[in-house]
Each structure stands twice: as C-alpha cells, then as structure tokens.
Scaffold this motif. Structure first.
Motif, PDB file in Angstrom:
ATOM      1  N   GLN A   1       0.772  -1.303  -0.040  1.00 31.47           N
ATOM      2  CA  GLN A   1       0.103  -0.002  -0.119  1.00 31.47           C
ATOM      3  C   GLN A   1       0.737   1.361  -0.028  1.00 31.47           C
ATOM      4  O   GLN A   1       0.313   2.324  -0.031  1.00 31.47           O
ATOM      5  CB  GLN A   1      -1.044  -0.043   1.169  1.00 31.47           C
ATOM      6  N   GLY A   2       2.365   1.307  -0.179  1.00 25.70           N
ATOM      7  CA  GLY A   2       3.049   2.282  -0.153  1.00 25.70           C
ATOM      8  C   GLY A   2       3.124   3.119   1.262  1.00 25.70           C
ATOM      9  O   GLY A   2       3.607   4.097   1.265  1.00 25.70           O
ATOM     10  N   LEU A   3       2.930   2.121   2.386  1.00 28.47           N
ATOM     11  CA  LEU A   3       2.955   2.791   3.715  1.00 28.47           C
ATOM     12  C   LEU A   3       3.988   2.816   4.468  1.00 28.47           C
ATOM     13  O   LEU A   3       4.588   3.550   5.416  1.00 28.47           O
ATOM     14  CB  LEU A   3       1.710   2.337   4.481  1.00 28.47           C
ATOM     15  N   LEU A   4       5.119   1.661   4.074  1.00 35.04           N
ATOM     16  CA  LEU A   4       6.138   1.415   4.826  1.00 35.04           C
ATOM     17  C   LEU A   4       7.255   1.067   3.899  1.00 35.04           C
ATOM     18  O   LEU A   4       6.886   0.592   2.733  1.00 35.04           O
ATOM     19  CB  LEU A   4       6.129   0.853   5.607  1.00 35.04           C
ATOM     20  N   VAL A   5       8.585   0.681   4.278  1.00 35.23           N
ATOM     21  CA  VAL A   5       9.596   0.201   3.335  1.00 35.23           C
ATOM     22  C   VAL A   5       9.860  -0.989   4.242  1.00 35.23           C
ATOM     23  O   VAL A   5      10.658  -0.727   5.669  1.00 35.23           O
ATOM     24  CB  VAL A   5      10.560   1.144   2.957  1.00 35.23           C
ATOM     25  N   ARG A   6      10.074  -2.164   3.765  1.00 36.72           N
ATOM     26  CA  ARG A   6      10.588  -3.351   4.493  1.00 36.72           C
ATOM     27  C   ARG A   6      12.369  -3.291   4.291  1.00 36.72           C
ATOM     28  O   ARG A   6      12.861  -2.922   3.490  1.00 36.72           O
ATOM     29  CB  ARG A   6      10.232  -4.543   3.862  1.00 36.72           C
ATOM     30  N   VAL A   7      12.839  -3.599   5.628  1.00 32.62           N
ATOM     31  CA  VAL A   7      14.245  -3.677   5.680  1.00 32.62           C
ATOM     32  C   VAL A   7      14.695  -4.872   6.369  1.00 32.62           C
ATOM     33  O   VAL A   7      13.828  -5.488   6.944  1.00 32.62           O
ATOM     34  CB  VAL A   7      14.692  -2.404   6.526  1.00 32.62           C
ATOM     35  N   HIS A   8      15.928  -5.251   6.608  1.00 31.49           N
ATOM     36  CA  HIS A   8      16.106  -6.505   6.962  1.00 31.49           C
ATOM     37  C   HIS A   8      15.676  -6.590   8.353  1.00 31.49           C
ATOM     38  O   HIS A   8      16.339  -5.783   9.319  1.00 31.49           O
ATOM     39  CB  HIS A   8      17.648  -6.657   6.781  1.00 31.49           C
ATOM     40  N   GLY A   9      14.792  -7.386   8.819  1.00 34.19           N
ATOM     41  CA  GLY A   9      14.512  -7.715  10.075  1.00 34.19           C
ATOM     42  C   GLY A   9      13.461  -6.910  10.614  1.00 34.19           C
ATOM     43  O   GLY A   9      13.033  -6.823  11.800  1.00 34.19           O
ATOM     44  N   GLY A  10      12.719  -5.979   9.611  1.00 30.49           N
ATOM     45  CA  GLY A  10      12.008  -5.059  10.099  1.00 30.49           C
ATOM     46  C   GLY A  10      11.348  -4.249   9.219  1.00 30.49           C
ATOM     47  O   GLY A  10      11.081  -4.797   7.989  1.00 30.49           O
ATOM     48  N   ALA A  11      10.929  -2.977   9.545  1.00 28.57           N
ATOM     49  CA  ALA A  11      10.414  -1.828   8.613  1.00 28.57           C
ATOM     50  C   ALA A  11      10.728  -0.663   8.921  1.00 28.57           C
ATOM     51  O   ALA A  11      11.022  -0.097  10.178  1.00 28.57           O
ATOM     52  CB  ALA A  11       9.027  -2.321   8.399  1.00 28.57           C
ATOM     53  N   MET A  12      10.775   0.479   7.968  1.00 31.95           N
ATOM     54  CA  MET A  12      10.720   1.756   8.432  1.00 31.95           C
ATOM     55  C   MET A  12      10.013   2.696   7.458  1.00 31.95           C
ATOM     56  O   MET A  12       9.332   1.994   6.494  1.00 31.95           O
ATOM     57  CB  MET A  12      12.351   2.322   7.895  1.00 31.95           C
ATOM     58  N   LEU A  13       9.668   3.767   8.357  1.00 35.85           N
ATOM     59  CA  LEU A  13       8.633   4.600   7.591  1.00 35.85           C
ATOM     60  C   LEU A  13       9.113   5.286   6.324  1.00 35.85           C
ATOM     61  O   LEU A  13       9.994   5.540   6.189  1.00 35.85           O
ATOM     62  CB  LEU A  13       8.394   5.768   8.556  1.00 35.85           C
ATOM     63  N   LYS A  14       8.029   5.185   5.515  1.00 35.43           N
ATOM     64  CA  LYS A  14       8.295   5.521   4.136  1.00 35.43           C
ATOM     65  C   LYS A  14       8.541   7.259   3.896  1.00 35.43           C
ATOM     66  O   LYS A  14       9.439   7.535   3.285  1.00 35.43           O
ATOM     67  CB  LYS A  14       7.128   5.034   3.108  1.00 35.43           C
ATOM     68  N   HIS A  15       7.680   7.818   4.493  1.00 37.64           N
ATOM     69  CA  HIS A  15       7.510   9.302   4.406  1.00 37.64           C
ATOM     70  C   HIS A  15       7.335  10.052   5.819  1.00 37.64           C
ATOM     71  O   HIS A  15       6.202   9.273   6.397  1.00 37.64           O
ATOM     72  CB  HIS A  15       6.633   9.862   3.343  1.00 37.64           C
TER      73      HIS A  15
END
Length: 251
Positions: A46-60
């Motif tokens: 849905q474009g709400l976050l970005v997956r990173v290794h082991g978790g996620a981060m806020l996109k904007h």
C-alpha cells in the motif's frame, strides 16, 4: 487483535520510532513473527512503509495527515506552501475556519494573516503558530494528546456544536472510490466532526496523494466541495477527477 487493528498499531509505532523490528512488533502485538511479516508485506504494497532486513521503516515522515511530536522536514514542502497559498483564496474576512492536523494545514496557519479570523484546530503545531497571532481567535476543542494532535470524546462533542464556514482537511490518500483515507482511526471522528459542521470543505493534498488509499476512509469524494493541490498533478489524473465531477484547484 484483528489485522486492521494490527496494521493501525504498526503504523502508529512507525510514526513514533520511524523504524521497528519484527521482533519488537511481535512482542508488542503478541502475535508470531510470521504474522508480522505478512502484515508488513501488505502495508508495503500500500506504499505505507519500506521493508528492511529484520523489520520496516517509515516511508515518508509526513504522509499520514499528521506530524511527529517534533515538526519534521516535510516532503514536497514547496508544493505544500503553494497549496496553502491557494487555500487562502477560500478564506474571507472574519471567517470561522477549521484546520485539520497535518503538514499542509500547518503551512496554511503560517501564511494566515494576523486578522480577526476564528480558527478551530486540534493540531499542537498549528496552535503554536497561531498563538503568536494575537488578532486571530483561536479555539482548541481540547482532549488528550496523541503525538501532535488532541483528540477524545469531549473534544469531538465540542467540535460538533460549532458553526464553521470552511474546513481544510488533510489525508494520506485520495481516491475516487475510497475517498479520503488515513492509516489510523484515532483521528477519524474529529475529522468527521470538522467536515460535518462546515459549510464548505476542501481537501488540501499534494499531487503524490492522488489515486492512493490508506487503511481507513474518512470521507467520500462527494462530501468535498473541492480539492486544493499543486500544479505537479498530472493532466491525466486531473481530467479523470474532473470528469467525475470533482472540483480541483491546481493553478
């Protein structure tokens, strides 16, 4: 906890921390890591976050119609300033206006002249800006603090007793079918109260919000008197919304 509530909680945690691990979310939400990873995949789609290794981060940082407790550097700042300048055309002398929480409405507050307007808002950043403008009658519905916003049953009931000429509403996404949407239900009732008590309602959203939808719908497109945006909105999208009967100010 159902998936919608989990998604809201995940986005609330991300807005506060900007980055979070699968293990943290699993512990806080009391579900398996597999469930969290599935949730993160859906939210990324849905474009709400970005997956990173082991978790996620806020996109904007500012994409959700609210800011963090400390005002961040905004995405599309110049576009938001231009939108705010356009919004001023819809405000008349002595008007009673409602400013929903968000980065674009904050820009409206900054540009608003120190004249005898009445401004209703539940955004602490906007309150801070308008407190310095002594000619403006500032009305704060009250409630309890959630990040930079005030909310709560009493605040919403108070809002529903007010007469408002014009309300400016923010959103994460705007879509012909899904309408105005946000990622969390915490502020929907206050947004609805502002919208329902105003004679005129304008969504203030930059071009990046169009044809996108978040988790929760706040209002149908048909409930708006118009959308104020920037000139970067594509001609294709502009014409599509116009043909659907939506007034868009992008000039």
């Amino acid at each position: 906890m159902n998936s919608i509530l989990r998604h809201e909680k995940i986005m609330e945690i991300l807005l506060s921390q900007r980055e979070v691990s699968v293990n943290e979310l699993s512990d806080q939400l009391q579900v398996t890591g597999k469930t969290i990873r599935e949730d993160l995949s859906k939210l990324e789609e849905q474009g709400l976050l970005v997956r990173v290794h082991g978790g996620a981060m806020l996109k904007h940082q500012d994409q959700f119609g609210m800011l963090s407790v400390h005002e961040p550097i905004m995405q599309h700042r110049e576009d938001k300033t231009l939108i705010a300048e356009r919004a001023l055309k819809y405000i008349e002398h002595d008007d009673v206006i409602a400013l929903d929480g968000g980065s674009t409405t904050l820009e409206i507050a900054k540009l608003l002249e120190n004249r005898p307007y009445t401004v209703i808002t539940n955004d602490l950043h906007i309150i801070g800006v308008l407190t310095a403008k002594d000619q403006i009658r500032l009305v704060v519905p009250g409630g309890y603090r959630v990040r930079n916003m005030l909310t709560g049953t009493e605040a919403i009931e108070y809002m529903r007793k007010l007469n408002v000429q014009t309300a400016f509403i923010s959103a994460t996404g705007i879509h012909l079918e899904q309408g105005l949407s946000v990622f969390t239900g915490d502020f929907i009732e206050m947004k609805r109260a502002m919208l329902e008590m105003a004679q005129k309602v304008y969504a203030v959203v930059d071009h990046s919000k169009f044809d996108r939808s978040a988790l929760r719908t706040v209002a149908a497109i048909q409930e708006l008197d118009g959308i104020i945006t920037d000139e970067k909105l594509s001609e294709e999208i502009y014409l599509k919304y116009q043909q659907a009967g939506v007034m868009i100010d992008r000039s």
